[in-house]
Write an enzyme that holds these catalytic residues in place. Sequence first.
Site, mmCIF file in Angstrom:
data_model
loop_
_atom_site.group_PDB
_atom_site.id
_atom_site.type_symbol
_atom_site.label_atom_id
_atom_site.label_comp_id
_atom_site.label_asym_id
_atom_site.label_seq_id
_atom_site.Cartn_x
_atom_site.Cartn_y
_atom_site.Cartn_z
ATOM 1 N N ASP A 1 -4.529 -0.264 9.822
ATOM 2 C CA ASP A 1 -5.577 0.703 10.165
ATOM 3 C C ASP A 1 -6.772 0.500 9.241
ATOM 4 O O ASP A 1 -6.797 -0.433 8.443
ATOM 5 C CB ASP A 1 -5.040 2.138 10.072
ATOM 6 C CG ASP A 1 -4.540 2.465 8.671
ATOM 7 O OD1 ASP A 1 -4.811 1.675 7.723
ATOM 8 O OD2 ASP A 1 -3.882 3.505 8.506
ATOM 9 N N ASP B 1 -7.901 2.196 6.616
ATOM 10 C CA ASP B 1 -7.605 2.251 5.184
ATOM 11 C C ASP B 1 -6.917 0.979 4.713
ATOM 12 O O ASP B 1 -7.221 0.439 3.654
ATOM 13 C CB ASP B 1 -6.698 3.448 4.866
ATOM 14 C CG ASP B 1 -7.502 4.742 4.835
ATOM 15 O OD1 ASP B 1 -8.753 4.652 4.824
ATOM 16 O OD2 ASP B 1 -6.878 5.822 4.821
ATOM 17 N N GLU C 1 0.846 -1.198 0.000
ATOM 18 C CA GLU C 1 0.000 0.000 0.000
ATOM 19 C C GLU C 1 0.880 1.246 0.000
ATOM 20 O O GLU C 1 1.672 1.461 0.911
ATOM 21 C CB GLU C 1 -0.871 -0.040 1.266
ATOM 22 C CG GLU C 1 -1.616 1.227 1.555
ATOM 23 C CD GLU C 1 -2.330 1.159 2.926
ATOM 24 O OE1 GLU C 1 -2.202 0.143 3.638
ATOM 25 O OE2 GLU C 1 -3.002 2.138 3.266
ATOM 26 N N ASP D 1 -1.210 -1.225 5.881
ATOM 27 C CA ASP D 1 -1.135 -0.716 7.254
ATOM 28 C C ASP D 1 -2.191 -1.390 8.127
ATOM 29 O O ASP D 1 -3.213 -1.846 7.642
ATOM 30 C CB ASP D 1 -1.404 0.803 7.265
ATOM 31 C CG ASP D 1 -0.220 1.571 6.695
ATOM 32 O OD1 ASP D 1 0.902 1.018 6.701
ATOM 33 O OD2 ASP D 1 -0.433 2.705 6.233
#
Length: 642
Positions: free
Chosen positions: A507, A509, A432, A505
């Site tokens: 998180d 997103d 990402e 990540d």
Amino acid sequence: METKNEQHYDASDIQVLEGLEAVRKRPGMYIGTTDVKGLHHLVWEIVDNAIDEALAGYCKNIEIIINKGNSITVKDDGRGIPVGVHAKTGISTVETVYTVLHAGGKFGEGGYKVSGGLHGVGASVVNALSTYVTVTVYKDGHIYEAKFENGGKIVQHLTVIGDCDINRTGTTVTFKPDPTIFDTDIYDYETIKVRTRELAFLNKGLRLTLRDDRDSEDTTGDTFLYEGGISEYVKYLNQNKTPIHEQIIHLEGEEDDVVFEVAMQYNSSYVESIYSFVNNINTHDGGTHEEGVRRALTRVINNYARKTNLLKEKDDSLTGEDVKEGLTMIVSCKHPNPQFEGQTKGRLGNSEVRKLADNVFSEGFERFLMENPEEARIIVEKTMTAARARVAAKKARELTRRKSDLDVVNFGGKLEDCKEKDPSICEIFIVEGDSAGGSAIKGRDSMTQAILPLRGKILNVEKARLDRALSNEEIRTIITAFGTGIGQDFDLKKLRYNKIIIMTDADVDGSHIRVLLLTLFYRFFRPIVEAGHIYAAQPPLFRITHGKTRKYVLSESERDSYLATLNPNTKYEITRMKGLGEMDAEELNETTMDIKKRVLRKITVKDTIAADATFSKLMGEEVEPRRQFIEEKAPYAQNLDI
Ligand code: 0RA
């Protein structure tokens, strides 16, 4: 040889073959595996017996209870296992069924038994692999009980232990899997629930209840009873999709004791959700029942479309691919003598079923189309749009077809390929963001690790057809990098990497991107997922530094337990790692990429049907369930299995 009456099952049908010791020596031969799957398999062996009694028309209710200590109780209200002395063994039929391998109607010539477990060996295998089994039979106003311990050794012969209402009949079995045989002895409620619900869909009118008594005994549990049978299964599978016509088409027919049934409804998605069963077992590789329906479906729609002039003379005929777009279908066949073929025995081989399926389906579906012209028009138009998209996708696909190895190297700088060409030792990291991509390129082992940084957004393929997916730059790059092709060109043998590692990540997103990628892989590269090539990298959540030591941990609990090991006077510093981009190449290598140090999580597909439903729920038209799921699961890298 004795002649046997098909109608009257009697104790002499049960054949005596072997002892239980063989089962304990090689359990894998009888139940496949001794992992968590094998553990659950025991439940289905016992439930299958009760289902057979339901199929014979004598049982209406089956209750499954997970007891404290992970023993299982299965109760049914059938006729009760016969309690008389068995002609061949000289002991009661109950004891025979539970102690003699292959005892059970399935292997007796006169017995009619349509359901079946993995290897159809049943109750005696469960007994062989249990520390104790108690069988209670309610019959003729009496309560009978037999008890076994330590792999099937009889400790109490079948005895009358009391009386009951003369009208009460049934069988109750409690067993406790032997922990020395199985890797785990803990039952998973959700796993049992999914299959119990499925059994209820597949056996209309049968009430199945499930309860978990491990925590407390006043739990309500779940009850499944579907009068509509597989029609309700189709409705359930379409619940997070948008049906394009109201009625669920449900057709049924029978010939020579073979019962064939199909239910279907089209939805606005582009995915095919066709699942077939034989005697309640999922035939994941299809077979003659499925072939008959598919063949008839294509033929009937073409005939109707031509006859009504929706399809003009100059138009090409619709293909099998066109007519299954957005189709949710359940095919169920009950067969007294099924032949399962293929390596995993997941294919029905009986050739006579092809014709039965074709006849039942074509007659019924033709009539449906004639009687419901509005729904017929909607369905035909959907298949014609699919045909146009197929032609467009073919053109687009040609652009992604790899002509030579050179094409892969010249990716316009996107893919940083590895030097090694042997796929078995190659990996690709899908990363990402550009900055993390940069660190990954620097931190990788360039011999075996390829890096593909994602720049643009990944298209949600749950809401896009192949042609549109193929016009998406990121998706095209992924397809070319994998080397397998897509759609009809797909070839797993051409996969260029043994491990495909999603690195996002920890998180919201990151979770979103991961789910989009998994959707893409599951919908367009399913064999890659099923063959276990997909992994998720697990970047650390915290860095703890003390003195010269740097320790990375994956979770808060791991952080706490590490801190507890430090001397109380140690000065330390904790950093919460915000994202992959924050780590330099060395850190990224050390924590997430280095084969010797990293922790990868393999993505597995537990159940194709459940995974299909999850993706429709997650990625379909409705935004709310997706937002909820991602927010709930985002902080936990663990919840990845589909
Ligand atoms: C054979 C014959 C009869 C009942 C059963 C088998 C039977 C087996 C199982 C196993 C679990 N639950 C079951 N319920 C019934 C009929 C016997 C009779 O009519 O006396």
